[in-house]
Write a protein that holds these residues in place. Structure first.
Motif, PDB file in Angstrom:
ATOM      1  N   LEU A 268       0.828  -1.211   0.000  1.00 54.17           N
ATOM      2  CA  LEU A 268       0.000   0.000   0.000  1.00 54.17           C
ATOM      3  C   LEU A 268       0.862   1.260   0.000  1.00 54.17           C
ATOM      4  CD1 LEU A 268      -2.610  -1.250   2.616  1.00 54.17           C
ATOM      5  CD2 LEU A 268      -2.932  -1.073   0.140  1.00 54.17           C
ATOM      6  N   ASP A 269       1.969   1.226  -0.715  1.00 54.68           N
ATOM      7  CA  ASP A 269       2.916   2.348  -0.684  1.00 54.68           C
ATOM      8  C   ASP A 269       2.390   3.617  -1.350  1.00 54.68           C
ATOM      9  OD1 ASP A 269       3.063   1.400  -3.267  1.00 54.68           O
ATOM     10  OD2 ASP A 269       5.238   1.538  -3.405  1.00 54.68           O
ATOM     11  N   ASP A 270       1.240   3.546  -2.029  1.00 56.18           N
ATOM     12  CA  ASP A 270       0.674   4.748  -2.641  1.00 56.18           C
ATOM     13  C   ASP A 270      -0.136   5.573  -1.641  1.00 56.18           C
ATOM     14  OD1 ASP A 270      -1.192   2.640  -2.581  1.00 56.18           O
ATOM     15  OD2 ASP A 270      -2.411   3.582  -4.136  1.00 56.18           O
ATOM     16  N   LEU A 271      -0.334   5.046  -0.425  1.00 54.05           N
ATOM     17  CA  LEU A 271      -1.068   5.780   0.603  1.00 54.05           C
ATOM     18  C   LEU A 271      -0.115   6.664   1.403  1.00 54.05           C
ATOM     19  CD1 LEU A 271      -3.426   2.969   1.936  1.00 54.05           C
ATOM     20  CD2 LEU A 271      -3.920   4.687   0.208  1.00 54.05           C
ATOM     21  N   ASP A 272      -0.654   7.755   1.919  1.00 54.46           N
ATOM     22  CA  ASP A 272       0.155   8.679   2.711  1.00 54.46           C
ATOM     23  C   ASP A 272       0.248   8.272   4.180  1.00 54.46           C
ATOM     24  OD1 ASP A 272       0.606  10.569   0.534  1.00 54.46           O
ATOM     25  OD2 ASP A 272      -1.534  11.004   0.710  1.00 54.46           O
ATOM     26  N   VAL A 273      -0.826   7.674   4.695  1.00 54.34           N
ATOM     27  CA  VAL A 273      -0.886   7.285   6.105  1.00 54.34           C
ATOM     28  C   VAL A 273      -1.532   5.912   6.208  1.00 54.34           C
ATOM     29  CG1 VAL A 273      -1.884   7.846   8.368  1.00 54.34           C
ATOM     30  CG2 VAL A 273      -1.129   9.685   6.877  1.00 54.34           C
ATOM     31  N   LEU A 274      -0.963   5.048   7.047  1.00 51.30           N
ATOM     32  CA  LEU A 274      -1.566   3.750   7.345  1.00 51.30           C
ATOM     33  C   LEU A 274      -1.789   3.665   8.848  1.00 51.30           C
ATOM     34  CD1 LEU A 274       0.454   1.218   5.175  1.00 51.30           C
ATOM     35  CD2 LEU A 274      -1.937   1.851   4.911  1.00 51.30           C
ATOM     36  N   LEU A 275      -2.976   3.257   9.245  1.00 52.48           N
ATOM     37  CA  LEU A 275      -3.299   3.090  10.654  1.00 52.48           C
ATOM     38  C   LEU A 275      -3.427   1.606  10.960  1.00 52.48           C
ATOM     39  CD1 LEU A 275      -6.062   5.823  10.952  1.00 52.48           C
ATOM     40  CD2 LEU A 275      -3.652   6.023  11.550  1.00 52.48           C
ATOM     41  N   PHE A 276      -2.788   1.189  12.045  1.00 55.91           N
ATOM     42  CA  PHE A 276      -2.802  -0.206  12.469  1.00 55.91           C
ATOM     43  C   PHE A 276      -3.415  -0.287  13.866  1.00 55.91           C
ATOM     44  CE2 PHE A 276       0.470  -0.100   9.246  1.00 55.91           C
ATOM     45  CZ  PHE A 276       0.292  -1.293   8.574  1.00 55.91           C
ATOM     46  N   PRO A 277      -3.840  -1.490  14.295  1.00 59.17           N
ATOM     47  CA  PRO A 277      -4.386  -1.637  15.654  1.00 59.17           C
ATOM     48  C   PRO A 277      -3.373  -1.183  16.693  1.00 59.17           C
ATOM     49  CG  PRO A 277      -4.746  -3.639  14.368  1.00 59.17           C
ATOM     50  CD  PRO A 277      -3.850  -2.751  13.553  1.00 59.17           C
ATOM     51  N   GLU A 278      -3.884  -0.712  17.804  1.00 62.13           N
ATOM     52  CA  GLU A 278      -2.990  -0.159  18.839  1.00 62.13           C
ATOM     53  C   GLU A 278      -2.033  -1.200  19.415  1.00 62.13           C
ATOM     54  OE1 GLU A 278      -5.076   0.215  22.927  1.00 62.13           O
ATOM     55  OE2 GLU A 278      -6.579   0.706  21.417  1.00 62.13           O
ATOM     56  N   LEU A 279      -2.385  -2.458  19.363  1.00 63.76           N
ATOM     57  CA  LEU A 279      -1.510  -3.509  19.899  1.00 63.76           C
ATOM     58  C   LEU A 279      -0.855  -4.322  18.791  1.00 63.76           C
ATOM     59  CD1 LEU A 279      -3.748  -4.727  22.845  1.00 63.76           C
ATOM     60  CD2 LEU A 279      -1.772  -3.191  22.943  1.00 63.76           C
ATOM     61  N   ALA A 280      -0.676  -3.717  17.636  1.00 66.00           N
ATOM     62  CA  ALA A 280      -0.149  -4.440  16.466  1.00 66.00           C
ATOM     63  C   ALA A 280       1.264  -4.972  16.686  1.00 66.00           C
ATOM     64  CB  ALA A 280      -0.175  -3.536  15.244  1.00 66.00           C
ATOM     65  N   LEU A 281       2.035  -4.329  17.547  1.00 66.47           N
ATOM     66  CA  LEU A 281       3.407  -4.795  17.772  1.00 66.47           C
ATOM     67  C   LEU A 281       3.548  -5.646  19.026  1.00 66.47           C
ATOM     68  CD1 LEU A 281       5.557  -1.744  16.663  1.00 66.47           C
ATOM     69  CD2 LEU A 281       5.106  -3.872  15.449  1.00 66.47           C
ATOM     70  N   CYS A 282       2.431  -5.986  19.641  1.00 63.84           N
ATOM     71  CA  CYS A 282       2.462  -6.881  20.801  1.00 63.84           C
ATOM     72  C   CYS A 282       2.049  -8.279  20.370  1.00 63.84           C
ATOM     73  CB  CYS A 282       1.479  -6.405  21.865  1.00 63.84           C
ATOM     74  SG  CYS A 282       1.940  -4.827  22.572  1.00 63.84           S
ATOM     75  N   GLY A 283       2.652  -9.259  20.952  1.00 64.17           N
ATOM     76  CA  GLY A 283       2.220 -10.629  20.737  1.00 64.17           C
ATOM     77  C   GLY A 283       1.022 -10.925  21.625  1.00 64.17           C
ATOM     78  N   LEU A 284       0.310 -11.974  21.342  1.00 65.09           N
ATOM     79  CA  LEU A 284      -0.845 -12.327  22.151  1.00 65.09           C
ATOM     80  C   LEU A 284      -0.462 -13.046  23.426  1.00 65.09           C
ATOM     81  CD1 LEU A 284      -3.267 -13.563  19.338  1.00 65.09           C
ATOM     82  CD2 LEU A 284      -3.296 -11.374  20.515  1.00 65.09           C
ATOM     83  N   ALA A 285       0.757 -13.546  23.461  1.00 60.96           N
ATOM     84  CA  ALA A 285       1.170 -14.305  24.657  1.00 60.96           C
ATOM     85  C   ALA A 285       1.690 -13.389  25.739  1.00 60.96           C
ATOM     86  CB  ALA A 285       2.258 -15.303  24.259  1.00 60.96           C
TER      87      ALA A 285
END
Length: 45
Positions: A28-45
């Motif tokens: 999606l490199d043609d977009l200016d901003v991408l929003l991800f879930p707030e816990l996207a960099l946390c594992g579930l464990a």
């Protein structure tokens, strides 16, 4: 300005989540901003 909101499936590890995020950013490199879930960099464990 083009904004994308990503609703991604969360994985058990940070590495897997980071890989998924990286794939979305590359595809999606043609977009200016991408929003991800707030816990996207946390594992579930």
């Amino acid at each position: 300005m083009k904004i994308g909101i990503i609703q991604m499936q969360m994985s058990w590890t940070i590495e897997e989540n980071l890989r998924t995020i990286s794939e979305h950013v590359k595809s999606l490199d043609d977009l200016d901003v991408l929003l991800f879930p707030e816990l996207a960099l946390c594992g579930l464990a």
